[in-house]
Design a protein around this motif. Structure first.
Motif, short mmCIF file in Angstrom:
data_model
loop_
_atom_site.label_atom_id
_atom_site.label_comp_id
_atom_site.label_asym_id
_atom_site.label_seq_id
_atom_site.Cartn_x
_atom_site.Cartn_y
_atom_site.Cartn_z
N ARG A 11 43.84 42.41 30.99
CA ARG A 11 44.69 41.26 31.01
C ARG A 11 44.21 40.12 31.85
N ARG A 13 44.53 36.80 34.07
CA ARG A 13 45.65 35.90 34.22
C ARG A 13 45.37 34.62 34.46
N PRO A 14 46.26 33.65 34.01
CA PRO A 14 45.81 32.24 34.26
C PRO A 14 45.33 31.89 35.49
N ALA A 93 42.49 43.75 41.19
CA ALA A 93 42.42 43.25 42.73
C ALA A 93 43.85 42.62 43.15
N SER A 94 43.81 42.24 44.26
CA SER A 94 45.29 41.77 44.68
C SER A 94 45.53 40.36 43.75
N GLY A 95 46.55 40.07 43.58
CA GLY A 95 46.91 38.83 43.05
C GLY A 95 46.72 38.63 41.57
N THR A 96 46.23 39.71 40.79
CA THR A 96 45.64 39.28 39.57
C THR A 96 46.82 39.61 38.59
N GLY A 97 48.06 39.96 38.96
CA GLY A 97 49.21 39.97 38.12
C GLY A 97 49.32 41.64 37.74
N LYS A 98 49.21 42.53 38.47
CA LYS A 98 49.66 43.76 38.24
C LYS A 98 51.13 44.11 38.31
N SER A 99 51.65 43.74 39.29
CA SER A 99 53.04 43.85 39.29
C SER A 99 53.81 42.82 38.27
N HIS A 100 53.22 41.76 38.19
CA HIS A 100 53.96 40.72 37.11
C HIS A 100 53.83 41.60 35.85
N LYS A 195 52.87 46.03 50.09
CA LYS A 195 51.30 46.40 49.90
C LYS A 195 51.27 47.77 49.69
N LEU A 226 49.71 49.96 41.18
CA LEU A 226 48.94 50.22 42.60
C LEU A 226 48.59 49.03 43.42
N TRP A 228 45.72 47.25 45.70
CA TRP A 228 44.39 47.15 45.90
C TRP A 228 43.84 47.42 47.45
N1 LIG Z 1 49.87 36.67 33.16
C1 LIG Z 1 50.41 35.73 33.94
N2 LIG Z 1 51.21 34.75 33.79
C2 LIG Z 1 51.71 33.92 34.82
N3 LIG Z 1 52.01 34.43 36.15
C3 LIG Z 1 51.21 35.24 36.48
C4 LIG Z 1 50.36 36.12 35.46
N4 LIG Z 1 49.94 37.37 36.27
C5 LIG Z 1 50.07 36.84 37.56
N5 LIG Z 1 50.99 36.04 37.65
C6 LIG Z 1 51.36 35.41 39.01
O1 LIG Z 1 50.43 35.47 39.90
C7 LIG Z 1 51.16 35.98 41.20
C8 LIG Z 1 50.34 37.35 41.54
O2 LIG Z 1 50.84 38.28 40.69
P1 LIG Z 1 51.16 39.86 41.02
O3 LIG Z 1 52.00 39.83 42.36
O4 LIG Z 1 51.80 40.45 40.07
O5 LIG Z 1 49.90 40.39 41.36
P2 LIG Z 1 49.51 41.92 42.07
O6 LIG Z 1 48.01 42.02 41.36
O7 LIG Z 1 50.58 42.72 41.87
O8 LIG Z 1 49.20 41.58 43.41
P3 LIG Z 1 48.95 42.61 44.62
O9 LIG Z 1 48.03 43.80 44.34
O10 LIG Z 1 48.56 41.90 45.72
O11 LIG Z 1 50.44 43.27 44.79
C9 LIG Z 1 52.53 36.05 41.02
O12 LIG Z 1 53.03 34.81 41.33
C10 LIG Z 1 52.63 36.13 39.34
O13 LIG Z 1 53.88 35.73 38.84
#
Ligand SMILES: Nc1ncnc2c1ncn2[C@@H]1O[C@H](COP(=O)(O)OP(=O)(O)OP(=O)(O)O)[C@@H](O)[C@H]1O
Length: 754
Positions: A11, A13-14, A93-100, A195, A226, A228
């Protein structure tokens, strides 16, 4: 044992505002639903070139959570209710939207909540006794904490032969709905540090209520979100171990070797052991950023994900009480292992006595040859099984979807289109798999010839008898191993058929319940209306008088709706001592639609005309509210219109009247359009007498009490009437118009005078 490859979805992310400050260029280009190309940013080293990656699915920036769920997890997750383990985890990686993607618990739900909704809905529909327990743990610097019991310190993990990976002392809480899980997650999150890796484990216990041996199947749905980086901002040590395991497994798969995988080097990989190379259906969501700034991490994620996509797992169904057949197979297998060890011992003993180097090496060559042959045989058998399994499943899905399509076609266009698309895709896939299956079956047909050739080679060799004996035993051992394996595969297919059969039974049960409900609703409806109203006019519909709950009621019998036979258990219904003719179901509705309880209004030629006329809403206080509302065409005539009043009784009544409205009209085809009506009215061809004639002919022989008349507040839809009931209204209308005219004249006079 069945082979199941790990499925990987990527996936993207934007780009976020921070990315856009650096560059609005994307380093990823999606070329089709399975492929993406990574384009190195200009600043990157010259060595880097564009690289294309293929996965099971690729989702671009605009893909929704719903898209993701429907394509990847929707069906896969249900395997957990058939005794398979299912693992879902995000990687990236961090902030790529895993939790989202995984964990979002509000608005646009993540995959977890959608999967739980699907599971609980299916559990409620199934007849088997299914219990789900939830555990929630966190891995923090190689320590395992129970987020549902903060009294629990560092937990211990062990491998259990029957249950797989077990976490000692972990709290398991019974859950029966998604909301309960959400509450527990929210509670757990309060205990969690940021984290860290979090792992949600749903253990499912399924008791077979039909079988006699009272087996309990255990399966797990594991969801891992997970991290990162660790707290210090370094790449998490567990992720590094995980990466190591993935590359070793991938290498082993391509080289067909059995390597040592260092699962024990981290708590995370210990927990996920069964999800890699174990008995699990595993889905990895690789999350990547398209930003120039994250290119390196993106490539790393894509590389590991594509390695993971090539790994095969062995899916087995675990039960607490093994069946007898299983025991038999197990003992045969144990016996073979013992025999083999014994033979090896004998051979060592002999070779120690007389070292025959030349003969030994020759035997080794034969041995390698035999092992290679049987490994090939096993691989091909596994592939055959894999395709048979998939084909069975697709056929079942296609059947189910075709039946669903019949039910929603013409009612819910969206769902119908979706189903049609799904069927088309499945059929394509089916064709593909069938071709592959034929290919493998052709290869398998030569096995017995090859086995005989192996034996002959050994017998005709110059080896001494003890070596020959060893080699022929080796062949026999492998033949048995392959046969045991085939039995196991057949067992798996039987299990699949059984679970499919159960699913059909569940659908049929819900259909019968649904029909009973429709019948009950109809009876209630007929009792409350049948008493007050004549049903003579429904000349084409049978009527009978029946005593229901001590009240004599006239029931009208509508024709039985067309329902696929196996969805409607006629026998069960006839045992209720009713004529099947008396069921009136407008159309068989899906349970979901029934919940909405929308009255069904069939499209008759009238409704077509009436729908074109504007529908006035008449307040209760107006005398006209007693009659179906009408539209004034001129001061003398009015056209009957479809309902709508604020009077509940009337609207029910009119609904009936609309439902069978065409029964009142002799010549349905010649109902005039609104324009024609106006023409007729202006030419004054339509007299009160002719109107009455056309109106009353169908009921001319009935008594005045029964016939449809204005007094009974019925108007002929789409026809023009003059009625004492509308007089007051008309007069008022005329009065109002006249007043308006007078006012206008006054105004004009006044302005002229000025
Ligand atoms: N597909 C998406 N559409 C809209 N927003 C997104 C999308 N993916 C990620 N985001 C936004 O990007 C930000 C980072 O996403 P998220 O916290 O899910 O990342 P993560 O990979 O879980 O980071 P970490 O590893 O640091 O926990 C959040 O604010 C989330 O809402």
């Amino acid at each position: 044992m069945l082979l199941e490859s790990i499925k990987v979805a990527i996936r993207i992310r934007p780009l976020n505002t921070r990315d856009l400050e650096i560059s609005d260029k994307s380093t990823l280009k999606v070329t089709d639903q399975e492929t993406l190309v990574a384009i190195p940013p200009v600043e990157a080293e010259v060595k880097q070139v564009k690289k294309s990656y293929k996965f099971n699915w690729v989702f671009d920036q605009i893909a929704t959570q719903k898209d993701l769920f429907e394509k990847t997890l929707e069906y896969q997750v249900l395997s957990v209710l058939d005794g398979m383990n299912v693992t879902l985890f995000s990687y990236g990686a961090s902030g790529t939207g895993k939790s989202h993607t995984l964990m979002k618990m509000n608005d646009d739900y993540g995959l977890l909540i959608r999967a739980l909704n699907q599971l609980f809905q299916t559990i409620h529909n199934r007849k088997r006794k299914i219990q789900m327990k939830f555990s929630y743990i966190e891995i923090q610097q190689e320590q395992l904490y129970d987020l549902l019991n903060n009294m629990n310190g560092n937990l211990d993990i062990r491998d259990d032969v029957e249950k797989g990976v077990v976490i000692n002392g972990m709290r398991e809480i019974d859950v029966t709905s998604t909301q309960e899980v959400i509450n527990l997650i929210q509670y757990g999150k309060r205990q969690k540090s940021t984290k860290q890796h979090e792992v949600l484990i749903f253990t499912i216990y399924i008791q077979d209520m039909v079988g006699q041996n009272n087996e309990i199947q255990i399966s797990k749905f594991i969801v891992a979100d997970l991290a990162w980086l660790d707290k210090s901002g370094q790449k998490s040590a567990s992720i590094q171990v995980l990466n190591g395991c993935i590359s070793l497994l991938s290498e082993a798969q391509t080289k067909k070797i059995q390597p040592f995988i260092p699962y024990r080097n981290s708590k995370l990989t210990k927990i996920l052991k069964d999800s890699f190379g174990g008995n699990s259906k595993t889905l990895i969501i690789g999350c990547v950023s398209p930003s120039v700034a994250n290119y390196e991490e993106t490539i790393q994620t894509l590389e590991y994900c594509s390695m993971a996509a090539g790994i095969f797992n062995q899916g087995t169904i675990k039960t607490i009480q093994q069946s007898n057949q299983h025991e038999d197979i197990k003992s045969i297998y144990d016996q073979l292992i013992n025999e083999n060890a014994e033979l090896k011992k004998q051979l060592n003993h002999k070779s120690n006595q007389k070292p025959l180097n030349n003969e030994k090496e020759q035997t080794k060559l034969y041995e390698e040859n035999i092992i290679e042959h049987f490994n090939n045989e096993q691989d091909i058998n596994q592939s055959i099984f894999k395709y048979q399994w998939e084909i069975e499943q697709i056929k079942f899905n296609v059947n189910e979807n075709q039946e669903n399509l019949q039910r929603v076609d013409g009612i819910d266009r969206n769902s119908a289109d979706k189903l049609r698309f799904q069927i088309e895709q499945d059929l394509k896939q089916l064709h593909n798999y069938q071709e592959q299956l034929v290919k493998f079956q052709k290869q398998a047909s030569n096995f017995s010839i090859q086995r005989r050739a192996l034996e002959e080679n050994v017998n005709q060799s110059n080896l001494s008898n003890s070596y020959k004996l060893y080699l022929t035993n080796l062949i026999e051992k492998h033949v048995l191993r392959v046969e045991v394996f085939e039995i196991k595969l057949k067992e798996q297919i039987n299990e699949l058929h059984r679970s499919q059969h159960e699913r059909i039974m569940a659908i049929q049960r819900s259909q019968i319940t649904l029909r009973d409900r429709i019948i009950a609703d109809q009876r209630k409806h007929l009792i409350s209306h049948g008493k007050n109203r004549s049903v003579q006019h429904y000349s084409q519909i049978d009527t009978t008088t029946e005593v229901i709950d001590g009240t004599k009621a006239k029931l009208k019998h509508y024709p039985l709706p067309k329902v696929k036979d196996h969805y409607f258990n006629k026998q069960a219904y006839l045992q209720r001592k009713e004529s099947p003719k008396s069921i009136f179901s407008p159309r068989l509705q899906t349970p979901l639609q029934l919940k909405e309880k929308k009255p069904y209004v069939p499209k008759t030629p009238h409704t077509k005309i009436l729908d074109n006329l504007s529908t006035p809403i008449i307040p209760k206080s107006n005398p006209l509210a007693k009659a179906p509302p009408s539209k004034l065409i001129d001061s003398q005539f009015m056209v009957a219109l479809p309902l709508i009043t604020t009077n509940r009784n009337l609207s029910k009544f009119v609904y009936d009247w609309r439902g069978s409205g065409y029964k009142f009209v002799e010549d349905q085809k010649n109902i005039p359009s609104q324009r024609e009506l106006k023409k007729v009215i202006s030419s004054k061809q339509y007299t009160q007498q002719s109107l009455d004639k056309s109106f009353f002919t169908t009921s001319s022989r009935s008594t005045s009490a029964k016939r449809v008349s204005f007094k009974q507040s019925l108007l002929l839809p789409g026809k023009v009437h003059e009625s004492p009931y509308v007089k007051g209204f008309i007069n008022k209308e005329i009065q109002r118009k006249m007043k308006l005219k007078q006012l206008n004249q006054k105004m004009m006079k006044a302005t002229k005078n000025k």
